[in-house]
Scaffold this active site. Structure first.
Site, mmCIF file in Angstrom:
data_model
loop_
_atom_site.group_PDB
_atom_site.id
_atom_site.type_symbol
_atom_site.label_atom_id
_atom_site.label_comp_id
_atom_site.label_asym_id
_atom_site.label_seq_id
_atom_site.Cartn_x
_atom_site.Cartn_y
_atom_site.Cartn_z
ATOM 1 C CD GLU A 270 -2.915 -1.136 2.930
ATOM 2 O OE1 GLU A 270 -3.215 0.242 3.633
ATOM 3 O OE2 GLU A 270 -3.538 -1.574 3.492
ATOM 4 C CD GLU A 319 -11.639 1.176 1.222
ATOM 5 O OE1 GLU A 319 -11.602 0.794 1.882
ATOM 6 O OE2 GLU A 319 -11.179 1.040 1.325
ATOM 7 C CE LYS A 322 -10.184 2.132 5.780
ATOM 8 N NZ LYS A 322 -8.355 1.772 4.737
ATOM 9 C CD GLU A 328 -7.266 5.600 7.691
ATOM 10 O OE1 GLU A 328 -7.368 4.956 6.916
ATOM 11 O OE2 GLU A 328 -6.450 6.313 8.195
#
Ligand SMILES: *[C@@H]1O[C@H](CO)[C@@H](O)[C@H](O)[C@H]1NC(C)=O
Length: 347
Positions: A270, A319, A322, A328
């Protein structure tokens, strides 16, 4: 200038910035894989269907994907696509996989039944498990059981079993040649490293210069984190570091060398930069980061020059479920409606 203050205790400062800074994952290239993959996280309630997402990878020419659980719809959609896959096993499933027959069932159901139509490349047994986490004791036994199940299916040569770590395992990372695993990490990570070395598998690492930067904006230069420094920022013996990504990766390589694993490869599982929600999180900075990262990883690091770094961008989509940090929710290269936030090319 550099990412450290003029202090007599650089070691401490770097440990602190890494602790504050880096929270997600990292890697390097073995034969046959594209250098660039993209993480396909689905902690959201507004994403396109699994099939749509796989089609969208194809449309964008993305040759590799990381997923975080064996989502059956995604695996089904990947059949015949030639997209290389990192399949993640969630941390919550690790304990059950310390039972060999459960691991064997997992491999039959989620890997053997889809292979070779799905191009499994690595199995990430856990993600960012810390040495002090309750799951830490389960990581290596689960890896061994998954490996043994792959051996039974004669797939161990093509599918490598690993785990994704974060650079907070390092007790020291400055300068990169002084990188070393912390005392608390050693009993956890050294047996895992021995397992990887004996099976020819890479270590997966999540690397976020973003978190390093926001953890210490006074001492870490934004350009060092975004690959835009005009020159060397950290001179370390013969190696000159112009960006924090290389410095972090090479600190991990130094730590591997010190535990006798100089030949182990790191795949960056990542890396990314958020486009909203916090300090330095803008569309422009995110665009700069990904554009430069994609270009940069073709060249390797000062310790591993000329060798493309297999790297998975985090992440395909925002997302919205999250957290807790607002950033995030804003790591997507694309919005859930598939609109790019900025122009991006994956080669
Ligand atoms: C990038 O982040 C820095 C630090 O927060 C900020 O000052 C700057 O405006 C951002 N640059 C762009 C172009 O968004």
């Amino acid at each position: 200038m550099g990412f450290l203050p003029a202090t007599s205790n650089k070691t401490l400062m770097v440990s602190i910035f890494l602790l504050l800074a880096i929270s997600m994952s990292n890697g390097q290239n073995t034969a046959g894989a594209p250098s660039i993959g993209v993480c396909n996280g689905r902690i959201a309630d507004d994403l396109p269907s699994e099939q749509d997402v796989v089609n969208f990878y194809k449309i964008n020419g993305i040759g590799a994907m990381r997923i975080y659980d064996p989502n059956q719809f995604t695996l089904q959609a990947l059949k015949g696509t030639n997209i290389q896959l990192i399949l993640g096993i969630p941390n919550a499933a690790l304990q059950s996989l310390t039972n060999p027959s459960a691991a064997s069932d997992f491999v039959k159901r989620n890997i053997v039944s889809f292979s070779p139509a799905v191009k499994f490349r690595y199995i990430s047994v856990g993600n960012e498990v810390k040495p002090t986490d309750p799951e830490a004791q389960f990581v290596l036994p689960a890896m061994q059981n998954i490996y043994n199940a792959l051996v039974s299916a004669n797939l161990q040569g093509q599918i490598k079993v690993s785990t994704s770590v974060e650079p907070t395992l390092l007790g020291n990372s400055y300068p990169p040649s002084a990188g070393v695993f912390s005392e608390v990490a050693r009993p956890y990570i050294i047996p895992i490293i021995q397992f990887l070395a004996s099976n020819g598998a890479p270590l997966l690492a999540n690397i976020y210069t973003y978190f390093s930067y926001i953890g210490d904006t006074k001492n870490i230069n934004l350009g060092f984190a975004l690959f835009t420094s005009p020159g060397v920022v950290v001179q370390d013996g013969p190696s000159g570091y112009q960006n924090l990504f290389d410095a972090t990766l090479d600190s991990l390589y130094s730590a591997l060398e010190k535990v006798g694993a100089a030949n182990l490869e790191i795949v960056v599982s990542e890396s990314g930069w958020p486009s909203a929600g916090g300090t330095a999180a803008t569309v422009e900075n995110a665009s700069t980061y990904y554009k430069n990262l994609i270009k940069h990883v073709k060249n390797g690091t000062p310790k591993r020059p000329g060798k493309p770094i297999e790297t998975y961008l985090f992440a395909m989509f925002d997302e919205n479920r999250k957290g807790p940090a607002e950033t995030e929710r804003h790591f997507g290269l694309f919005s859930p409606n598939k609109q790019p936030k900025y122009p991006i090319k994956f080669v």
